[in-house]
Design a protein around this motif. Structure first.
Motif, PDB file in Angstrom:
ATOM      1  N   TRP A   1       0.849  -1.234   0.082  1.00  0.00           N
ATOM      2  CA  TRP A   1      -0.121  -0.018  -0.085  1.00  0.00           C
ATOM      3  C   TRP A   1       0.886   1.157   0.039  1.00  0.00           C
ATOM      4  N   SER A   2       2.056   1.242   0.760  1.00  0.00           N
ATOM      5  CA  SER A   2       2.988   2.498   0.727  1.00  0.00           C
ATOM      6  C   SER A   2       3.334   2.550  -0.826  1.00  0.00           C
ATOM      7  N   VAL A   3       3.795   1.571  -1.439  1.00  0.00           N
ATOM      8  CA  VAL A   3       4.113   1.802  -2.797  1.00  0.00           C
ATOM      9  C   VAL A   3       3.311   2.170  -4.008  1.00  0.00           C
ATOM     10  N   LEU A   4       1.904   1.586  -3.694  1.00  0.00           N
ATOM     11  CA  LEU A   4       0.963   1.907  -4.610  1.00  0.00           C
ATOM     12  C   LEU A   4       0.410   3.454  -4.439  1.00  0.00           C
ATOM     13  N   LEU A   5       0.249   3.890  -3.065  1.00  0.00           N
ATOM     14  CA  LEU A   5      -0.097   5.214  -3.010  1.00  0.00           C
ATOM     15  C   LEU A   5       0.918   6.331  -3.106  1.00  0.00           C
ATOM     16  N   ALA A   6       2.385   5.781  -3.191  1.00  0.00           N
ATOM     17  CA  ALA A   6       3.341   6.629  -3.372  1.00  0.00           C
ATOM     18  C   ALA A   6       3.174   7.026  -5.086  1.00  0.00           C
ATOM     19  N   ALA A   7       2.869   5.803  -5.950  1.00  0.00           N
ATOM     20  CA  ALA A   7       2.716   5.965  -7.296  1.00  0.00           C
ATOM     21  C   ALA A   7       1.616   6.889  -7.477  1.00  0.00           C
ATOM     22  N   ILE A   8       0.278   6.553  -6.883  1.00  0.00           N
ATOM     23  CA  ILE A   8      -0.751   7.424  -7.092  1.00  0.00           C
ATOM     24  C   ILE A   8      -0.427   9.035  -6.656  1.00  0.00           C
ATOM     25  N   THR A   9       0.409   9.223  -5.669  1.00  0.00           N
ATOM     26  CA  THR A   9       0.733  10.559  -5.644  1.00  0.00           C
ATOM     27  C   THR A   9       1.632  11.154  -6.568  1.00  0.00           C
ATOM     28  N   SER A  10       2.316  10.459  -7.132  1.00  0.00           N
ATOM     29  CA  SER A  10       3.196  10.932  -8.290  1.00  0.00           C
ATOM     30  C   SER A  10       2.571  10.965  -9.472  1.00  0.00           C
ATOM     31  N   ILE A  11       1.507  10.186  -9.774  1.00  0.00           N
ATOM     32  CA  ILE A  11       0.590  10.345 -10.930  1.00  0.00           C
ATOM     33  C   ILE A  11      -0.203  11.713 -10.801  1.00  0.00           C
ATOM     34  N   VAL A  12      -0.833  11.709  -9.380  1.00  0.00           N
ATOM     35  CA  VAL A  12      -1.506  13.041  -9.075  1.00  0.00           C
ATOM     36  C   VAL A  12      -0.772  14.495  -9.465  1.00  0.00           C
ATOM     37  N   LEU A  13       0.395  14.420  -8.916  1.00  0.00           N
ATOM     38  CA  LEU A  13       1.241  15.562  -9.199  1.00  0.00           C
ATOM     39  C   LEU A  13       1.603  15.878 -10.532  1.00  0.00           C
ATOM     40  N   ILE A  14       1.977  14.642 -11.202  1.00  0.00           N
ATOM     41  CA  ILE A  14       2.447  14.766 -12.574  1.00  0.00           C
ATOM     42  C   ILE A  14       1.243  15.245 -13.334  1.00  0.00           C
ATOM     43  N   ALA A  15       0.184  14.773 -13.325  1.00  0.00           N
ATOM     44  CA  ALA A  15      -1.064  14.995 -14.151  1.00  0.00           C
ATOM     45  C   ALA A  15      -1.317  16.544 -13.768  1.00  0.00           C
ATOM     46  N   ALA A  16      -1.302  17.121 -12.409  1.00  0.00           N
ATOM     47  CA  ALA A  16      -1.581  18.528 -12.246  1.00  0.00           C
ATOM     48  C   ALA A  16      -0.408  19.428 -12.831  1.00  0.00           C
ATOM     49  N   ALA A  17       0.767  19.020 -12.809  1.00  0.00           N
ATOM     50  CA  ALA A  17       1.779  19.836 -13.643  1.00  0.00           C
ATOM     51  C   ALA A  17       1.513  19.957 -15.033  1.00  0.00           C
ATOM     52  N   ARG A  18       1.092  18.876 -15.729  1.00  0.00           N
ATOM     53  CA  ARG A  18       0.781  18.850 -17.232  1.00  0.00           C
ATOM     54  C   ARG A  18      -0.255  19.520 -17.626  1.00  0.00           C
ATOM     55  N   ARG A  19      -1.372  19.489 -16.620  1.00  0.00           N
ATOM     56  CA  ARG A  19      -2.471  20.399 -16.826  1.00  0.00           C
ATOM     57  C   ARG A  19      -2.330  21.904 -16.645  1.00  0.00           C
ATOM     58  N   VAL A  20      -1.337  22.518 -16.254  1.00  0.00           N
ATOM     59  CA  VAL A  20      -1.252  23.732 -15.673  1.00  0.00           C
ATOM     60  C   VAL A  20      -1.554  24.607 -17.155  1.00  0.00           C
ATOM     61  N   THR A  21      -2.446  25.665 -17.047  1.00  0.00           N
ATOM     62  CA  THR A  21      -2.622  26.534 -17.906  1.00  0.00           C
ATOM     63  C   THR A  21      -2.597  27.875 -17.459  1.00  0.00           C
ATOM     64  N   THR A  22      -2.310  29.092 -18.366  1.00  0.00           N
ATOM     65  CA  THR A  22      -2.032  30.255 -17.814  1.00  0.00           C
ATOM     66  C   THR A  22      -3.304  30.950 -17.466  1.00  0.00           C
ATOM     67  N   GLY A  23      -4.309  30.213 -18.141  1.00  0.00           N
ATOM     68  CA  GLY A  23      -5.818  31.161 -18.127  1.00  0.00           C
ATOM     69  C   GLY A  23      -6.380  30.756 -16.773  1.00  0.00           C
ATOM     70  N   VAL A  24      -7.723  31.004 -16.529  1.00  0.00           N
ATOM     71  CA  VAL A  24      -8.451  30.622 -15.482  1.00  0.00           C
ATOM     72  C   VAL A  24      -8.565  29.021 -15.297  1.00  0.00           C
ATOM     73  N   PRO A  25      -7.821  28.741 -13.975  1.00  0.00           N
ATOM     74  CA  PRO A  25      -7.740  27.288 -13.615  1.00  0.00           C
ATOM     75  C   PRO A  25      -9.035  26.569 -13.359  1.00  0.00           C
ATOM     76  N   GLY A  26      -8.758  25.456 -13.737  1.00  0.00           N
ATOM     77  CA  GLY A  26     -10.122  24.392 -13.447  1.00  0.00           C
ATOM     78  C   GLY A  26     -10.020  24.084 -11.867  1.00  0.00           C
TER      79      GLY A  26
END
Length: 294
Positions: free
Chosen positions: A52-77
């Motif tokens: 569970w530690s490794v799985l949730l660490a992977a989910i944490t990484s996926i969430v942060l990477i997804a957030a970084a890739r979806r960053v926009t300069t306009g009005v954020p979602g």
């Protein structure tokens, strides 16, 4: 008092009826490589905590990477705005505590914060969810029962101590990086009482105790709160195990089970978030102290 309704379907009269103590003991055992020999046994591996530690660490990484890739300069979602709010909070805290280069420390604190929240939040899953799944799939241990399986890594002292040891590593790393090997050794033997040679043993011993106390207390604080929360959920679940029909006692205990479970779940949300915040803040404080001299 029995708990067959909590653990699953009622057992036949010929089978052993699980008692309250056995129910709690079963739920507090880890899926381990072997039984622990003595109070300290470093050869034991808790597979459920690692999984569970490794799985949730992977989910944490996926969430942060997804957030970084979806960053926009306009009005954020909503998702971007939520993540940006957390990032700004962590950045403000790191800026106030760590007086130095935060290029690695701030992302580390952010990762720790989200990771610990996810691990703590596993406590909201029904206590018998995986026991029911194992029973449905026909998975059992050598004794014929559902395997031991705990899903809250932070309720395992091995898990929290491992995280604290990583923080200790970075404490030592930044002490050496900022002050140099000579400066760090000089501080170990000359602070806080002074540089007289007669005080060197006392200084060194006190500094060792300080590093050990920081590491142990960081692990014990998170573990103690999450373990206690897990145990209370088990005790509340036992209230629902007393159903024997529409009797006054069964109705009252079931009502108390629903009421107490709902109240504790709401309160536990605060504990989950607060303990993650405290762990992150103490990590920042300890790394910030490594940037400063006595």
């Amino acid at each position: 008092m029995t708990t067959e309704n909590v653990a699953g379907a009622a057992q036949p009269a010929s089978e052993h009826v699980i008692t309250t103590g056995e129910y709690i003991t079963h739920h507090l055992h880890h899926n381990a490589s072997h039984l622990q020999n003595g109070p300290i046994d470093f050869s034991v591996i808790h597979y459920d905590t690692i999984f569970w530690s490794v799985l949730l660490a992977a989910i944490t990484s996926i969430v942060l990477i997804a957030a970084a890739r979806r960053v926009t300069t306009g009005v954020p979602g909503r998702f971007q705005g939520f993540v940006e709010m957390i990032v700004e909070m962590v950045e403000d805290q790191s800026k106030a505590i760590v007086h130095g280069n935060r290029a690695f420390i701030a992302p580390l604190a952010l990762t720790v914060f989200i990771w610990v929240i996810l691990m703590n939040s596993m406590d909201f899953l029904p206590v018998d969810l995986f026991a029911t799944i194992f029973r449905a799939l026909g998975i059992h241990n050598a004794e014929g029962h559902e395997p031991f399986f705990r899903v809250v890594p932070t309720a395992d002292l091995n898990g929290t101590m491992g995280m604290s040891l990583v923080v200790l590593f970075f404490m030592l790393y930044y002490n050496i990086k900022i002050k140099g090997v000579g400066g760090f050794v000089h501080e170990l033997f000359n602070a806080p009482f002074g540089s007289h040679p007669a005080l060197w043993p006392a200084n060194f011993g006190l500094n060792l105790i300080e590093f050990a106390a920081k590491t142990v207390s960081l692990a014990m604080r998170l573990f103690g709160n999450m373990f206690a929360g897990e145990l209370i959920f088990l005790l509340i679940a036992l209230l629902g195990a007393q159903w024997v029909g529409f009797t006054t006692q069964s109705v009252l205990l079931s009502g108390l089970h629903i009421f107490a479970g709902s109240i504790w779940a709401v309160f536990h949300i605060l504990i989950v978030l607060l303990q993650a915040f405290i762990f992150m803040m103490l990590t920042l404080v300890y790394l910030g102290q490594a940037h400063e001299g006595h």
